[in-house]
Design an enzyme around this catalytic site. Structure first.
Site, mmCIF file in Angstrom:
data_model
loop_
_atom_site.group_PDB
_atom_site.id
_atom_site.type_symbol
_atom_site.label_atom_id
_atom_site.label_comp_id
_atom_site.label_asym_id
_atom_site.label_seq_id
_atom_site.Cartn_x
_atom_site.Cartn_y
_atom_site.Cartn_z
ATOM 1 N N ASP A 67 0.847 -1.203 0.000
ATOM 2 C CA ASP A 67 0.000 0.000 0.000
ATOM 3 C C ASP A 67 0.878 1.247 0.000
ATOM 4 O OD1 ASP A 67 -2.266 -1.532 0.227
ATOM 5 O OD2 ASP A 67 -2.764 -0.890 2.263
ATOM 6 N N ARG A 124 -0.660 -0.768 -8.849
ATOM 7 C CA ARG A 124 -2.056 -0.433 -8.551
ATOM 8 C C ARG A 124 -2.166 1.085 -8.494
ATOM 9 N NH1 ARG A 124 -3.221 -1.285 -2.672
ATOM 10 N NH2 ARG A 124 -3.749 -3.428 -3.118
HETATM 11 P P1 FDA Z 1 -13.965 8.883 -5.897
HETATM 12 O O1 FDA Z 1 -13.576 9.304 -4.528
HETATM 13 O O2 FDA Z 1 -14.088 9.914 -6.954
HETATM 14 O O3 FDA Z 1 -15.302 8.062 -5.799
HETATM 15 C C1 FDA Z 1 -16.063 7.664 -6.924
HETATM 16 C C2 FDA Z 1 -17.418 7.187 -6.434
HETATM 17 O O4 FDA Z 1 -17.261 5.951 -5.722
HETATM 18 C C3 FDA Z 1 -18.075 8.145 -5.428
HETATM 19 O O5 FDA Z 1 -18.865 9.094 -6.061
HETATM 20 C C4 FDA Z 1 -18.889 7.208 -4.564
HETATM 21 O O6 FDA Z 1 -20.118 6.951 -5.157
HETATM 22 C C5 FDA Z 1 -18.080 5.931 -4.560
HETATM 23 N N1 FDA Z 1 -17.229 5.876 -3.359
HETATM 24 C C6 FDA Z 1 -15.885 6.116 -3.277
HETATM 25 N N2 FDA Z 1 -15.445 5.948 -2.017
HETATM 26 C C7 FDA Z 1 -16.541 5.608 -1.282
HETATM 27 C C8 FDA Z 1 -16.732 5.298 0.083
HETATM 28 N N3 FDA Z 1 -15.732 5.293 0.963
HETATM 29 N N4 FDA Z 1 -18.002 4.989 0.482
HETATM 30 C C9 FDA Z 1 -19.026 4.969 -0.382
HETATM 31 N N5 FDA Z 1 -18.891 5.241 -1.699
HETATM 32 C C10 FDA Z 1 -17.681 5.560 -2.140
HETATM 33 N N6 FDA Z 1 -5.410 4.879 -1.086
HETATM 34 C C11 FDA Z 1 -4.149 5.163 -0.688
HETATM 35 O O7 FDA Z 1 -3.827 6.330 -0.449
HETATM 36 N N7 FDA Z 1 -3.226 4.157 -0.536
HETATM 37 C C12 FDA Z 1 -3.523 2.857 -0.822
HETATM 38 O O8 FDA Z 1 -2.657 1.983 -0.684
HETATM 39 C C13 FDA Z 1 -4.839 2.544 -1.272
HETATM 40 N N8 FDA Z 1 -5.201 1.269 -1.590
HETATM 41 C C14 FDA Z 1 -6.410 1.024 -2.185
HETATM 42 C C15 FDA Z 1 -6.724 -0.242 -2.687
HETATM 43 C C16 FDA Z 1 -7.906 -0.470 -3.369
HETATM 44 C C17 FDA Z 1 -8.203 -1.836 -3.916
HETATM 45 C C18 FDA Z 1 -8.838 0.602 -3.546
HETATM 46 C C19 FDA Z 1 -10.124 0.406 -4.307
HETATM 47 C C20 FDA Z 1 -8.550 1.852 -3.028
HETATM 48 C C21 FDA Z 1 -7.367 2.076 -2.332
HETATM 49 N N9 FDA Z 1 -7.055 3.338 -1.819
HETATM 50 C C22 FDA Z 1 -5.774 3.595 -1.391
HETATM 51 C C23 FDA Z 1 -8.128 4.387 -1.669
HETATM 52 C C24 FDA Z 1 -8.139 5.380 -2.826
HETATM 53 O O9 FDA Z 1 -7.016 6.236 -2.761
HETATM 54 C C25 FDA Z 1 -9.404 6.263 -2.773
HETATM 55 O O10 FDA Z 1 -9.383 7.011 -1.576
HETATM 56 C C26 FDA Z 1 -10.709 5.497 -2.845
HETATM 57 O O11 FDA Z 1 -10.640 4.452 -3.763
HETATM 58 C C27 FDA Z 1 -11.875 6.448 -3.220
HETATM 59 O O12 FDA Z 1 -11.616 7.050 -4.452
HETATM 60 P P2 FDA Z 1 -12.245 6.570 -5.853
HETATM 61 O O13 FDA Z 1 -11.104 6.299 -6.780
HETATM 62 O O14 FDA Z 1 -13.158 5.441 -5.660
HETATM 63 O O15 FDA Z 1 -12.946 7.830 -6.481
#
Ligand code: FDA
Length: 310
Positions: free
Chosen positions: A132, A182
């Site tokens: 991570d 990732r």
């Molecule tokens: P965005 O925040 O734009 O969300 C898109 C849509 O998804 C939102 O409109 C909402 O509908 C839905 N959504 C997103 N998050 C949600 C929540 N918590 N609850 C409900 N709905 C939600 N970060 C990091 O800094 N270091 C890391 O090592 C990792 N590792 C990691 C692994 C995996 C498999 C994932 C999927 C994510 C991470 N992350 C992470 C977290 C990442 O940085 C980010 O904070 C989240 O994925 C939320 O951002 P989105 O890309 O989903 O987009």
């Protein structure tokens, strides 16, 4: 960054708030939306259910910033166990670890030895260990340590955060290693000097880096894209780029978190995409849970609704 997000990210560092939250039944109930249970057995059961829909798994035991070699040793042993038990259960289950959980704050050599142990175990069961990415204070050390371990093992992959201004340089510098990468948007509270403050810039960098990882010369070197986001508009654009570059759906992966956008996870898997869901478990869930709330402050209402009886 909105005030509510900043406030939540501030709260994620407050251990005393964590102790309160972990004692309250209503927060424990709310946490269940994002994790199937506190132990590995619950995570494996959830992994089996996902596998029935063609969705693979990443197991993530919650924990970060341990302050002793003993705690780092316990985390490493628990991850070795998770790799073996996931494989024994016939699951396509990788693991994802934070280097501060493996002892980075205690001694970087200790964290490196622990990551090597996990890479060896992963190699022996033909699985992968994801590293991570934590807050920006750790990025240099994480990239350097990953690089050293990756030079002698294929069984490790690294998370890169598209919100960091440095992300494109890190990615280019890592490409000669042909690693699994990732991409995420990034979950920490970073100053504008370090991370793009505007969502549109983060999304643009995400798409551009994902496109780079889909290029023929990059894939020939062995690099693999895992796009970890719940942003369906962004996913659609990545899929479109992959089609344009004639990259088969099996050669890149879409990753999401357990409990978020479940319907999209199922739909994408049914449409032939490789989908992998990260399942967290463990009792040290407070900072991780508050980061999930900060990603979508509307989730706070969901927590408050749990206060109501019934
Ligand atoms: P965005 O925040 O734009 O969300 C898109 C849509 O998804 C939102 O409109 C909402 O509908 C839905 N959504 C997103 N998050 C949600 C929540 N918590 N609850 C409900 N709905 C939600 N970060 C990091 O800094 N270091 C890391 O090592 C990792 N590792 C990691 C692994 C995996 C498999 C994932 C999927 C994510 C991470 N992350 C992470 C977290 C990442 O940085 C980010 O904070 C989240 O994925 C939320 O951002 P989105 O890309 O989903 O987009």
């Amino acid at each position: 960054m909105g005030l509510s997000r900043s406030l939540l990210l501030w709260a994620s560092h407050q251990r005393w708030l964590g102790r309160q939250a972990q004692r309250r039944r209503f927060t424990r109930r709310a946490v269940r939306r994002f994790m199937p249970g506190e132990d590995l057995d619950s995570a494996l059961a959830a992994g089996r259910e996902l596998q029935g829909s063609g969705i693979a798994t990443i197991l993530h035991e919650l924990g970060e910033n341990v302050a002793s070699a003993e705690a780092a040793e316990a985390a490493t042993a628990a991850y070795e166990d998770a790799l073996s038990r996931g494989a024994d259960a016939g699951l396509d289950a990788q693991v994802s670890v934070k280097l501060t959980h493996l002892g980075l704050d205690v001694d970087p050599d200790l964290a490196e030895r622990n990551l090597r142990r996990l890479a060896d175990r992963a190699q022996s069961v033909s699985r992968l260990v994801w590293v991570d990415m934590e807050s920006s204070a750790y990025v240099d050390r994480t990239v350097a340590l990953f690089r050293r371990v990756r030079e002698s093992s294929d069984a490790v992959g690294l998370c890169l955060q598209a919100y960091l201004r440095r992300c494109a340089d890190d990615l280019e510098a890592l490409l000669p290693l042909g690693p699994a990468l990732r991409l995420v948007k990034g979950a920490y509270d970073e100053p504008a000097s370090v991370a793009w403050p505007r969502r549109a810039d983060v999304d643009a960098q995400f798409l551009s880096l994902a496109s780079r990882l889909l290029q023929e010369d990059v894939r020939r070197r062995g690099a693999r894209l895992s796009a970890a986001t719940h942003d369906e508009a962004l996913i659609a654009r990545i899929v479109e780029r992959a089609r344009g570059a004639r990259v088969p759906a099996g050669e890149y992966e879409l990753q999401m978190l357990y409990g978020i956008r479940r319907e999209a996870q199922q739909r994408l898997a049914a449409a032939g995409h490789r989908v992998r869901v990260l399942i967290s478990y463990g009792s040290d869930w407070y900072p991780w849970f508050v980061r999930r709330l900060a990603e979508r402050p509307a989730n706070v209402w969901f927590v408050l609704r749990n206060l109501l009886p019934g």
